[in-house]
Design an enzyme around this catalytic site. Structure first.
Site, short mmCIF file in Angstrom:
data_model
loop_
_atom_site.label_atom_id
_atom_site.label_comp_id
_atom_site.label_asym_id
_atom_site.label_seq_id
_atom_site.Cartn_x
_atom_site.Cartn_y
_atom_site.Cartn_z
N HIS A 25 -8.88 4.01 -2.13
CA HIS A 25 -7.46 3.69 -1.93
C HIS A 25 -6.97 2.88 -3.13
CE1 HIS A 25 -3.79 2.31 -0.23
NE2 HIS A 25 -4.25 1.44 0.66
N CYS A 44 0.81 -1.23 0.00
CA CYS A 44 0.00 0.00 0.00
C CYS A 44 0.83 1.27 0.00
CB CYS A 44 -0.91 0.04 1.22
SG CYS A 44 -1.77 -1.50 1.57
N CYS A 99 -0.01 2.88 6.62
CA CYS A 99 0.26 1.52 7.05
C CYS A 99 0.49 0.68 5.80
CB CYS A 99 -0.89 0.96 7.88
SG CYS A 99 -2.48 0.92 7.02
#
Length: 401
Positions: A357, A91, A387
């Site tokens: 996202h 991510c 994160c």
């Protein structure tokens, strides 16, 4: 050491990551081509001055595979001398691209680098690329893997946050994003995506719900309770022995949305920018990555921020604005609590709960949003953090010039 400056930022709007989403018909390379051409045009950029394009992509398969960075450079008809590389730090890939670009510039080896990322989640669903982390039972068991949503619910349980707390945070994300969009705060950087005939496919972020309400969220069932019952709760509780049971509070309304999107940032030295006729907007003051506990997986932002702050010789109180990726509501809530940050300085224009996202692009998007908002408010310093899958964290501190 050479300073690394940020010169420009562009992104696509984020489209719903399903087959009925507005960007489903746009291939990943088309999204990147759109942004490369837009950056070249708005800066009157001689692309031969750019050394490299560094892109994040978390699911680099199919159309997103085979080093899409170089493919996009050629498809956008940039100078043949511009190289391209694609990488994945899960991510964090979009922000990792900027940090790598900044490191290249600070080393003196390169003068102008385009960095960012892309993810077409409607065309290539998360996990399409497999990997031992997910697919190998031996590795799975050894590392205590649980889905991130179970980790998010574990954090909520440990921190004492109930359903009302996380839903309240999610509602504010939608409200702030809707207000920012209505006020035109995203227009400077958002490039509408058009089809090959020039017809607009999407001009604004698609998943913001201006009419979001706590009543509507209350009707949504927890998304990860069933996974927990399948054995993942037990796996997590073997690692976190002080917790009796996990209370499941996260659902589609208070977790990051699955979307399509891309983003780019132009990073360079002062000399490289001057040669291209550009004025810097900010400098990268510090950046950091760190490994964190891999079962809970979502606690990396706090130590990553502390590491970056130490590198910069700063305290959390020295940062004017924060972008903490809303993978799940508890991530920015916990990070802000750990660092002693007021939530009114965090994600002031909403976040991934409202806007989605797009895995490989998000880090670049939130850093660009941070830069735009620092300028709008005439503030100096900002920190972006995410994160990261596998138990990691990343943070980047920028300062306006």
């Amino acid at each position: 050491m050479t300073e690394a400056y940020l010169y420009d930022h562009v992104r696509t709007p984020r489209g719903k990551g399903k087959k009925d989403g507005s960007l489903h018909q746009a291939s990943p390379v088309w999204l990147l081509r759109t942004l490369l051409k837009a950056m070249q045009a708005r800066l009157d950029l001689d692309t031969a001055l750019v050394d490299d394009v560094v892109l994040g992509c978390v699911t680099p398969v199919g159309e997103q595979g085979a080093d899409i960075a170089r493919t996009a450079v050629l498809d956008a008809e940039w100078a043949q001398t511009v190289a391209g590389v694609t990488q994945s730090r899960f991510c964090a890939s979009g922000l990792e691209s900027i940090n790598l670009a900044a490191a290249k510039v600070k080393s003196g080896w390169e003068d102008l680098v385009v960095a960012g990322g892309v993810e077409s989640m409607s065309r290539w669903p998360m996990g399409s690329d497999g990997g031992a982390w997910f697919m190998d039972p031996r590795v799975n068991q050894k590392l205590g893997f649980v889905p991130q949503g179970v980790g998010a619910d574990l954090i909520a349980t440990m921190e004492g946050w109930g359903r009302a707390d996380v839903d309240g945070f999610a509602l504010r994300s939608h409200q702030k994003a809707a207000a920012a969009r209505a006020d035109g705060r995203f227009k400077r950087s958002v490039v509408p995506v058009t089809d090959i005939a020039g017809l607009t496919m999407l001009a604004e972020d698609e998943t913001i719900r201006a009419n979001a309400s706590l009543e509507a969220m209350a009707k949504l069932d927890p998304s990860f309770a069933m996974m927990g019952q399948m054995g993942f709760d037990a796996t997590a509780l073997r690692r976190y022995t002080t917790v009796e049971r996990i209370t499941h509070v996260h659902h589609a309304g208070n977790s990051s949305g699955i979307v399509d999107g891309a983003a780019l940032m132009l990073v360079g030295s002062k000399e490289g920018g001057a040669k291209a006729g550009l004025k810097p907007r900010a400098r990268v003051r510090a950046a950091a990555v760190i490994g964190s506990e891999p079962t809970i997986m979502l606690t990396g932002p706090t130590p990553a921020c502390r590491k970056a702050l130490a590198k910069a010789g700063m305290a959390a109180s020295d940062i004017d604005l924060w972008e903490i990726n809303e993978a799940f509501a508890v991530v920015p809530m916990k990070t802000a609590r750990d660092l002693g940050i007021d939530l009114d300085r965090v994600n002031v224009n909403g976040g991934s709960i409202a806007m989605g996202h797009p895995l490989g692009a998000t880090g670049c998007i939130i850093l660009g949003t941070l830069l735009d908002e620092l300028e709008r408010r005439n503030l100096a310093t900002g920190c972006a953090t995410l994160c990261v899958g596998g138990g990691m964290g990343i943070a980047t501190i920028i300062e306006r010039v």
